[in-house]
Design an enzyme around this catalytic site. Structure first.
Site, PDB file in Angstrom:
ATOM      1  N   SER A  91       0.900  -1.292  -0.043  1.00 19.57           N
ATOM      2  CA  SER A  91      -0.249  -0.038  -0.184  1.00 19.57           C
ATOM      3  C   SER A  91       0.997   1.395   0.038  1.00 19.57           C
ATOM      4  O   SER A  91       1.296   1.706   1.129  1.00 19.57           O
ATOM      5  CB  SER A  91      -0.868  -0.088   1.301  1.00 19.57           C
ATOM      6  OG  SER A  91      -1.560  -1.248   1.170  1.00 19.57           O
ATOM      7  N   LYS A 166      -7.081   1.871  -2.399  1.00 19.47           N
ATOM      8  CA  LYS A 166      -6.588   1.103  -1.403  1.00 19.47           C
ATOM      9  C   LYS A 166      -6.480   2.039  -0.117  1.00 19.47           C
ATOM     10  O   LYS A 166      -7.095   1.572   1.089  1.00 19.47           O
ATOM     11  CB  LYS A 166      -5.134   0.506  -1.428  1.00 19.47           C
ATOM     12  CG  LYS A 166      -4.525  -0.444  -0.191  1.00 19.47           C
ATOM     13  CD  LYS A 166      -5.443  -1.522   0.298  1.00 19.47           C
ATOM     14  CE  LYS A 166      -4.949  -1.767   1.740  1.00 19.47           C
ATOM     15  NZ  LYS A 166      -5.798  -2.915   2.328  1.00 19.47           N
ATOM     16  N   LYS A 235      -0.354   4.641   8.520  1.00 16.52           N
ATOM     17  CA  LYS A 235       0.324   5.047   7.333  1.00 16.52           C
ATOM     18  C   LYS A 235      -0.721   5.198   6.155  1.00 16.52           C
ATOM     19  O   LYS A 235      -0.817   6.345   5.618  1.00 16.52           O
ATOM     20  CB  LYS A 235       1.377   4.108   6.787  1.00 16.52           C
ATOM     21  CG  LYS A 235       1.752   4.061   5.547  1.00 16.52           C
ATOM     22  CD  LYS A 235       2.242   3.126   4.751  1.00 16.52           C
ATOM     23  CE  LYS A 235       1.281   1.796   4.778  1.00 16.52           C
ATOM     24  NZ  LYS A 235       1.439   0.763   3.951  1.00 16.52           N
TER      25      LYS A 235
HETATM   26  P1  NAD Z   1       5.493  -6.664   6.945  1.00 18.70           P
HETATM   27  O1  NAD Z   1       6.159  -5.628   7.975  1.00 18.70           O
HETATM   28  O2  NAD Z   1       4.938  -8.134   7.779  1.00 18.70           O
HETATM   29  O3  NAD Z   1       6.420  -7.003   5.739  1.00 18.70           O
HETATM   30  C1  NAD Z   1       7.136  -6.325   5.194  1.00 18.70           C
HETATM   31  C2  NAD Z   1       8.513  -7.094   4.618  1.00 18.70           C
HETATM   32  O4  NAD Z   1       9.331  -5.999   3.907  1.00 18.70           O
HETATM   33  C3  NAD Z   1       9.510  -7.429   5.871  1.00 18.70           C
HETATM   34  O5  NAD Z   1       9.766  -8.627   5.877  1.00 18.70           O
HETATM   35  C4  NAD Z   1      10.657  -6.588   5.757  1.00 18.70           C
HETATM   36  O6  NAD Z   1      11.777  -7.026   6.290  1.00 18.70           O
HETATM   37  C5  NAD Z   1      10.642  -6.194   4.313  1.00 18.70           C
HETATM   38  N1  NAD Z   1      11.560  -5.038   3.927  1.00 18.70           N
HETATM   39  C6  NAD Z   1      11.308  -3.728   4.529  1.00 18.70           C
HETATM   40  N2  NAD Z   1      12.015  -2.930   3.897  1.00 18.70           N
HETATM   41  C7  NAD Z   1      12.801  -3.808   2.844  1.00 18.70           C
HETATM   42  C8  NAD Z   1      13.812  -3.248   2.013  1.00 18.70           C
HETATM   43  N3  NAD Z   1      14.438  -2.151   1.874  1.00 18.70           N
HETATM   44  N4  NAD Z   1      14.353  -4.642   1.330  1.00 18.70           N
HETATM   45  C9  NAD Z   1      13.760  -5.748   1.176  1.00 18.70           C
HETATM   46  N5  NAD Z   1      12.864  -6.125   2.216  1.00 18.70           N
HETATM   47  C10 NAD Z   1      12.442  -4.935   2.935  1.00 18.70           C
HETATM   48  O7  NAD Z   1       4.293  -6.185   6.376  1.00 18.70           O
HETATM   49  P2  NAD Z   1       2.941  -6.949   5.804  1.00 18.70           P
HETATM   50  O8  NAD Z   1       1.948  -6.875   6.793  1.00 18.70           O
HETATM   51  O9  NAD Z   1       3.282  -7.995   5.044  1.00 18.70           O
HETATM   52  O10 NAD Z   1       2.377  -5.498   4.520  1.00 18.70           O
HETATM   53  C11 NAD Z   1       3.137  -5.610   3.512  1.00 18.70           C
HETATM   54  C12 NAD Z   1       2.172  -4.488   2.693  1.00 18.70           C
HETATM   55  O11 NAD Z   1       0.767  -5.042   2.617  1.00 18.70           O
HETATM   56  C13 NAD Z   1       2.076  -2.916   3.268  1.00 18.70           C
HETATM   57  O12 NAD Z   1       2.015  -1.928   2.448  1.00 18.70           O
HETATM   58  C14 NAD Z   1       0.966  -3.089   4.179  1.00 18.70           C
HETATM   59  O13 NAD Z   1       0.189  -1.863   4.188  1.00 18.70           O
HETATM   60  C15 NAD Z   1       0.060  -3.954   3.048  1.00 18.70           C
HETATM   61  N6  NAD Z   1      -1.034  -4.732   3.629  1.00 18.70           N
HETATM   62  C16 NAD Z   1      -0.926  -5.671   4.767  1.00 18.70           C
HETATM   63  C17 NAD Z   1      -1.977  -6.243   5.052  1.00 18.70           C
HETATM   64  C18 NAD Z   1      -1.974  -7.331   6.369  1.00 18.70           C
HETATM   65  O14 NAD Z   1      -3.097  -7.640   6.947  1.00 18.70           O
HETATM   66  N7  NAD Z   1      -0.849  -7.334   6.964  1.00 18.70           N
HETATM   67  C19 NAD Z   1      -3.276  -6.400   4.339  1.00 18.70           C
HETATM   68  C20 NAD Z   1      -3.334  -5.723   3.267  1.00 18.70           C
HETATM   69  C21 NAD Z   1      -2.248  -4.701   2.852  1.00 18.70           C
END
Ligand code: NAD
Length: 283
Positions: A91, A166, A235
Site C-alpha cells: 500500500s 486502497k 500510514k
Molecule cells: P510486514 O512488515 O510484515 O512485511 C514487510 C516486509 O518487507 C518485511 O519482511 C521487511 O523485512 C521487508 N522489507 C522492508 N524494507 C525492505 C527493503 N528495503 N528491502 C527488502 N525487504 C524489505 O508487512 P505486511 O503486513 O506484510 O504488509 C506489506 C504491505 O501490504 C504493506 O504496505 C501493508 O500496508 C499492506 N497490507 C497488509 C495487510 C496485512 O493484513 N498485513 C493487508 C493488506 C495490505
C-alpha cells in the site's frame, strides 16, 4: 517455467510467494531481514538478483520509502530487463507511484500498482481483493499471476488508481473499527452483552467489515492477531487524508480519526496489531 521476482517476505509476502510456488511459478525472492523461508522459494543474497530471468517482479513492502529504497537505493530498477512488469502490491502513496511509473518507463519497465485487501488469511487462501492501476495491456500480462493470489482482480484506472483506492478503503475501515469500539463500549457500560450487540448489528445498518470480521475473530476472543500492524494502518490513513486534501475535499472526520490512531500509536508497542486500537480505547 515462468520466473517471478519477489521482494518483501513479511506477513503478507511470505504466504503470497508460497502460493506462486504452489501454482508452478519459479520464485526468486529477497527480504532485508533474515528469516525462515519455506522450501521452494529461491532466496537471493542481493535484491538485484531477483530480476534474473524474471518476466514480472512483485514488491510486497511496507510503504513508498521501502519501494524507493529497493528500486533506486539498492539498484533493482536498473537491474530489470526492458519489458519487465513491476507489480507494487504493497500500500504505497499514489503520487509517488505515478512518479515511479514515469521513471520505470524510461527503462521500458512497466509498472502496475496492485495493492490488496483481505488480510493474512486472504493471502494464505488466495482470496485477496486486488485493486489495480495501470495500462490494460500490462495488467493482461500479469493477470494469471494476480489471479493465483486473489479471487477478484479489479482494474480501477491508470497507474496509481489502485494505491489511491486502497488508502481510501483503509481510511473507511479504520474509522469503522474505531466507531464500533466507541459504540460497543457505551453499550457494554449500559449493560448490554458485546456478542448479543454484534449479532443484532450484523443484521442492521451499523454493520461493517469490523463488526462482521474483526470483532468476532480478533477482538472478542482477545487475541488481537489479525496480522496487520497498527502503524501500517495509520500510514494508509495519512495517505488517504493527504489525497483527499489534495483533491480539495476537507476530510474532517478522516483527519480526526487519523489523529486518534496517531495517539494510539504513541502508546502501543511498535509491533501492535491494528485491532489493538480497541484495547487502547477501552483502557
Ligand atoms: P510486514 O512488515 O510484515 O512485511 C514487510 C516486509 O518487507 C518485511 O519482511 C521487511 O523485512 C521487508 N522489507 C522492508 N524494507 C525492505 C527493503 N528495503 N528491502 C527488502 N525487504 C524489505 O508487512 P505486511 O503486513 O506484510 O504488509 C506489506 C504491505 O501490504 C504493506 O504496505 C501493508 O500496508 C499492506 N497490507 C497488509 C495487510 C496485512 O493484513 N498485513 C493487508 C493488506 C495490505
Amino acid at each position: 517455467m515462468t520466473v517471478v521476482g519477489f521482494v518483501g517476505l513479511g506477513k503478507m509476502g511470505l504466504p503470497m510467494a508460497a502460493r506462486l510456488v504452489a501454482a508452478g511459478y519459479r520464485v526468486r525472492a529477497y527480504d532485508i531481514s533474515r528469516q525462515t523461508i519455506p522450501e521452494g522459494i529461491d532466496v537471493t543474497e542481493d535484491v538485484t538478483a531477483v530480476a534474473e530471468g524474471a518476466e514480472a517482479v512483485v514488491l510486497m513492502l511496507p510503504d513508498s520509502d521501502a519501494v524507493e529504497a529497493v528500486l533506486d537505493g539498492a539498484g533493482l530498477l536498473a537491474a530489470l530487463a526492458p519489458g519487465t512488469v513491476l507489480i507494487d502490491m504493497g500500500s504505497s502513496q499514489p503520487l509517488r507511484t505515478r512518479a515511479l511509473a514515469a521513471r520505470a518507463a524510461e527503462r521500458a519497465v512497466r509498472l502496475v500498482d496492485a495493492p490488496v485487501s483481505g488480510g493474512v488469511k486472504g493471502a494464505v487462501d488466495g482470496t485477496l481483493t486486488i485493486m489495480t492501476g495501470g495500462d490494460q495491456d500490462d495488467l493482461d500480462r500479469v493477470r494469471p499471476l494476480l489471479e493465483t493470489l486473489g479471487g477478484r482482480v479489479l482494474r480501477l484506472g491508470p497507474v496509481g488508481a489502485g494505491h489511491a483506492l486502497k488508502a481510501l478503503n483503509n481510511l473507511m475501515s479504520a474509522t469503522h473499527l474505531l466507531i464500533t469500539a466507541e459504540a460497543l463500549l457505551a453499550g457494554q457500560r449500559f449493560g448490554l452483552d458485546p456478542e448479543t450487540m454484534l449479532a443484532a448489528v450484523n443484521g442492521s445498518s451499523g454493520r461493517s467489515g469490523s463488526t462482521e470480521n474483526k470483532w468476532p475473530n480478533f477482538v472478542l476472543p482477545g487475541t488481537f492477531d489479525s496480522g496487520f500492524g497498527l502503524r501500517l494502518m495509520l500510514k494508509d490513513m495519512r495517505i488517504a487524508v493527504e489525497l483527499a486534501e489534495a483533491t480539495g475535499v476537507a476530510p474532517r472526520l478522516g483527519r480526526a480519526c487519523a489523529d486518534l490512531w496517531s495517539d494510539a500509536a504513541e502508546h502501543l508497542p511498535p509491533a501492535a496489531d491494528h485491532t489493538e486500537i480497541v484495547r487502547w480505547l477501552q483502557e
